[in-house]
Design a protein around this motif. Structure first.
Motif, PDB file in Angstrom:
ATOM      1  N   ARG A  67       1.093  -1.448  -0.059  1.00 19.37           N
ATOM      2  CA  ARG A  67      -0.460   0.291   0.266  1.00 19.37           C
ATOM      3  C   ARG A  67       0.680   0.904   0.146  1.00 19.37           C
ATOM      4  O   ARG A  67       0.733   2.008  -0.765  1.00 19.37           O
ATOM      5  N   LEU A  68       2.030   1.225   0.719  1.00 19.80           N
ATOM      6  CA  LEU A  68       2.967   2.651   0.441  1.00 19.80           C
ATOM      7  C   LEU A  68       3.798   2.692  -0.265  1.00 19.80           C
ATOM      8  O   LEU A  68       3.570   3.704  -0.811  1.00 19.80           O
ATOM      9  N   LEU A  69       3.783   1.552  -1.159  1.00 15.12           N
ATOM     10  CA  LEU A  69       4.380   1.693  -2.210  1.00 15.12           C
ATOM     11  C   LEU A  69       3.575   1.946  -3.735  1.00 15.12           C
ATOM     12  O   LEU A  69       4.308   2.817  -4.617  1.00 15.12           O
ATOM     13  N   ALA A  70       2.430   1.332  -3.499  1.00 15.46           N
ATOM     14  CA  ALA A  70       1.489   1.886  -4.314  1.00 15.46           C
ATOM     15  C   ALA A  70       1.305   3.629  -4.282  1.00 15.46           C
ATOM     16  O   ALA A  70       0.879   4.572  -5.242  1.00 15.46           O
ATOM     17  N   ARG A  71       0.992   3.983  -2.740  1.00  4.63           N
ATOM     18  CA  ARG A  71       1.266   5.221  -2.608  1.00  4.63           C
ATOM     19  C   ARG A  71       1.964   6.366  -3.078  1.00  4.63           C
ATOM     20  O   ARG A  71       2.095   7.426  -3.907  1.00  4.63           O
ATOM     21  N   ARG A  72       3.384   6.349  -2.875  1.00  2.00           N
ATOM     22  CA  ARG A  72       4.519   6.515  -3.300  1.00  2.00           C
ATOM     23  C   ARG A  72       4.743   6.462  -4.951  1.00  2.00           C
ATOM     24  O   ARG A  72       5.067   7.826  -5.543  1.00  2.00           O
ATOM     25  N   GLY A  73       4.089   5.205  -5.334  1.00  2.00           N
ATOM     26  CA  GLY A  73       4.415   5.413  -6.810  1.00  2.00           C
ATOM     27  C   GLY A  73       5.358   4.672  -7.244  1.00  2.00           C
ATOM     28  O   GLY A  73       5.826   4.605  -8.426  1.00  2.00           O
ATOM     29  N   PHE A  74       6.199   3.855  -6.508  1.00  2.00           N
ATOM     30  CA  PHE A  74       7.156   3.148  -7.097  1.00  2.00           C
ATOM     31  C   PHE A  74       7.664   2.065  -6.207  1.00  2.00           C
ATOM     32  O   PHE A  74       7.677   2.899  -5.147  1.00  2.00           O
ATOM     33  N   GLY A  75       8.671   1.688  -6.732  1.00  2.00           N
ATOM     34  CA  GLY A  75       9.780   0.543  -5.781  1.00  2.00           C
ATOM     35  C   GLY A  75       9.094  -0.877  -6.135  1.00  2.00           C
ATOM     36  O   GLY A  75       7.644  -0.892  -6.272  1.00  2.00           O
ATOM     37  N   ARG A  76       9.718  -2.274  -5.507  1.00  2.00           N
ATOM     38  CA  ARG A  76       9.208  -3.519  -5.979  1.00  2.00           C
ATOM     39  C   ARG A  76       9.305  -4.212  -4.406  1.00  2.00           C
ATOM     40  O   ARG A  76      10.379  -3.809  -3.504  1.00  2.00           O
ATOM     41  N   LEU A  77       8.659  -5.116  -4.531  1.00  2.00           N
ATOM     42  CA  LEU A  77       9.487  -6.021  -3.182  1.00  2.00           C
ATOM     43  C   LEU A  77       9.011  -7.746  -3.452  1.00  2.00           C
ATOM     44  O   LEU A  77       7.744  -8.429  -4.021  1.00  2.00           O
ATOM     45  N   LEU A  78       9.808  -7.857  -3.162  1.00  2.00           N
ATOM     46  CA  LEU A  78      10.081  -9.930  -2.767  1.00  2.00           C
ATOM     47  C   LEU A  78       9.840  -9.912  -1.743  1.00  2.00           C
ATOM     48  O   LEU A  78      10.183 -10.038  -0.518  1.00  2.00           O
ATOM     49  N   SER A  79       8.965 -11.030  -1.333  1.00  2.00           N
ATOM     50  CA  SER A  79       8.672 -11.884  -0.674  1.00  2.00           C
ATOM     51  C   SER A  79       8.585 -13.563  -0.069  1.00  2.00           C
ATOM     52  O   SER A  79       8.169 -13.695  -1.054  1.00  2.00           O
ATOM     53  N   ILE A  80       9.738 -14.129   0.877  1.00  2.00           N
ATOM     54  CA  ILE A  80      10.052 -14.757   0.794  1.00  2.00           C
ATOM     55  C   ILE A  80       9.380 -16.020   2.305  1.00  2.00           C
ATOM     56  O   ILE A  80       9.780 -15.151   3.256  1.00  2.00           O
ATOM     57  N   GLU A  81       8.489 -16.804   2.035  1.00  2.00           N
ATOM     58  CA  GLU A  81       7.309 -16.592   3.232  1.00  2.00           C
ATOM     59  C   GLU A  81       7.816 -18.839   2.857  1.00  2.00           C
ATOM     60  O   GLU A  81       7.400 -19.322   2.028  1.00  2.00           O
ATOM     61  N   HIS A  82       7.845 -19.946   4.330  1.00  2.00           N
ATOM     62  CA  HIS A  82       7.774 -21.090   4.032  1.00  2.00           C
ATOM     63  C   HIS A  82       6.153 -21.580   4.290  1.00  2.00           C
ATOM     64  O   HIS A  82       6.285 -22.528   3.979  1.00  2.00           O
ATOM     65  N   ASP A  83       5.550 -20.795   4.930  1.00  2.00           N
ATOM     66  CA  ASP A  83       3.990 -21.568   5.487  1.00  2.00           C
ATOM     67  C   ASP A  83       3.434 -21.031   3.994  1.00  2.00           C
ATOM     68  O   ASP A  83       3.044 -19.939   3.773  1.00  2.00           O
ATOM     69  N   GLU A  84       2.636 -22.478   3.521  1.00  4.26           N
ATOM     70  CA  GLU A  84       1.982 -22.720   2.438  1.00  4.26           C
ATOM     71  C   GLU A  84       0.543 -21.642   2.410  1.00  4.26           C
ATOM     72  O   GLU A  84      -0.161 -20.552   1.637  1.00  4.26           O
ATOM     73  N   ARG A  85      -0.122 -21.818   4.000  1.00  2.00           N
ATOM     74  CA  ARG A  85      -1.451 -20.933   3.659  1.00  2.00           C
ATOM     75  C   ARG A  85      -1.313 -19.374   3.864  1.00  2.00           C
ATOM     76  O   ARG A  85      -2.117 -18.886   3.553  1.00  2.00           O
ATOM     77  N   TRP A  86       0.021 -19.684   4.843  1.00  2.00           N
ATOM     78  CA  TRP A  86      -0.156 -17.135   4.748  1.00  2.00           C
ATOM     79  C   TRP A  86       0.322 -16.757   2.842  1.00  2.00           C
ATOM     80  O   TRP A  86       0.654 -16.220   2.784  1.00  2.00           O
ATOM     81  N   ALA A  87       0.836 -17.651   2.768  1.00  7.31           N
ATOM     82  CA  ALA A  87       1.489 -17.814   1.800  1.00  7.31           C
ATOM     83  C   ALA A  87       1.322 -16.662   0.762  1.00  7.31           C
ATOM     84  O   ALA A  87       0.063 -16.331  -0.254  1.00  7.31           O
ATOM     85  N   ALA A  88      -0.786 -18.055   0.423  1.00 13.27           N
ATOM     86  CA  ALA A  88      -1.137 -18.107  -0.068  1.00 13.27           C
ATOM     87  C   ALA A  88      -2.403 -16.938   0.232  1.00 13.27           C
ATOM     88  O   ALA A  88      -3.787 -15.743  -0.487  1.00 13.27           O
ATOM     89  N   PHE A  89      -3.369 -16.887   1.360  1.00 10.74           N
ATOM     90  CA  PHE A  89      -3.245 -15.468   1.902  1.00 10.74           C
ATOM     91  C   PHE A  89      -2.769 -13.715   1.397  1.00 10.74           C
ATOM     92  O   PHE A  89      -3.751 -13.268   1.051  1.00 10.74           O
ATOM     93  N   VAL A  90      -1.616 -13.557   1.147  1.00 12.10           N
ATOM     94  CA  VAL A  90      -1.164 -12.655   1.558  1.00 12.10           C
ATOM     95  C   VAL A  90      -1.216 -12.853  -0.385  1.00 12.10           C
ATOM     96  O   VAL A  90      -2.111 -11.114  -0.977  1.00 12.10           O
ATOM     97  N   ASN A  91      -0.583 -13.490  -0.692  1.00 12.01           N
ATOM     98  CA  ASN A  91      -1.103 -13.187  -2.596  1.00 12.01           C
ATOM     99  C   ASN A  91      -2.849 -13.325  -3.133  1.00 12.01           C
ATOM    100  O   ASN A  91      -3.028 -12.392  -3.203  1.00 12.01           O
ATOM    101  N   LEU A  92      -3.119 -13.377  -2.170  1.00  7.25           N
ATOM    102  CA  LEU A  92      -4.885 -13.940  -2.024  1.00  7.25           C
ATOM    103  C   LEU A  92      -5.201 -12.121  -1.536  1.00  7.25           C
ATOM    104  O   LEU A  92      -6.148 -11.825  -2.595  1.00  7.25           O
TER     105      LEU A  92
END
Length: 231
Positions: A67-92
């Motif tokens: 949300r912060l990057l979208a408001r600022r207008g630039f920047g990217r994030l790569l997130s590494i997550e071992h919990d498949e259920r939590w990764a799926a929730f964040v992606n959704l």
């Protein structure tokens, strides 16, 4: 003011500061960054003008950062997550909010890793190598790394002893591979932030010895922070 009260006051103030980015409900599990740590992370992104971000351990911080990057207008994030259920929730959640183009959340199971200590697991080495390589090739060297995973034990770890069997050493060292694996992908002057400062003390001390890092540790937010010198 004792430590627990100071942390509670800091978190309350952080919730107020974070309010503009809390546009809809997000779960904040116990493993998530404290509000004061999340506010400190966002401050570093803005004040340090950080644009190529990597976090180890996904969560509500991933969505708020997007949300912060979208408001600022630039920047990217790569997130590494071992919990498949939590990764799926964040992606959704990112897709629901139309923010998935700013963040890539990768499910990377914990496996044996050549850079790990005491036989502890870390994120799948092949997956991390491929994802980080592609990310850096596309966006440039990482200028902010948040180490908030893998999860640490809730109790203080027992000290590692020479006789400890493989995999039964100090579980507080589970985050150690972050530096040996990612140091070469970090830009000169990159920010390194580590959550759970007390439980991560063994890792911070080893990195200080091996990489010459000097961390500023905040017991209030639970974050340790340093700016990396050129390799």
């Amino acid at each position: 003011m004792d430590g627990s009260l100071a942390r509670a006051v800091a978190d309350l103030g952080a919730w107020l500061r974070l309010a503009p980015l809390l546009t809809e409900y997000l779960p904040f599990p116990e493993r998530a960054l404290r509000p004061s740590a999340l506010a400190a992370l966002l401050d570093e992104v803005l004040v340090g003008n950080r644009t190529v971000l990597v976090e180890l351990g996904s969560g509500p911080s991933s969505v708020v950062l997007a949300r912060l990057l979208a408001r600022r207008g630039f920047g990217r994030l790569l997130s590494i997550e071992h919990d498949e259920r939590w990764a799926a929730f964040v992606n959704l959640q990112l897709r629901r909010e139309g923010l998935h183009h700013l963040v890539r959340v990768v499910h990377a199971p914990l496996t044996p890793h050549p850079a790990a200590l005491d036989g502890l697991p870390w994120y799948s080495p092949t997956l991390v190598r491929d994802e980080v390589t592609a990310y850096v090739e596309r966006f440039g060297l990482i200028d902010l790394l948040l180490v908030d995973g893998p999860d640490l034990p809730t109790a203080p770890p027992a000290p590692t002893t020479p006789s400890a069997p493989l995999g039964e050493g100090n579980p507080g060292l589970v985050r150690y591979p972050a530096m040996p694996v990612l140091r070469g992908a970090l830009a000169p002057g990159a920010s390194l932030l580590v959550d759970d400062v007390e439980a991560s003390a063994a890792v911070l001390n080893r990195w200080a010895d091996e990489y010459g890092t000097t961390f500023r540790r905040s017991p209030t937010s639970g974050l340790a922070h340093c700016v990396l010198a050129p390799v």
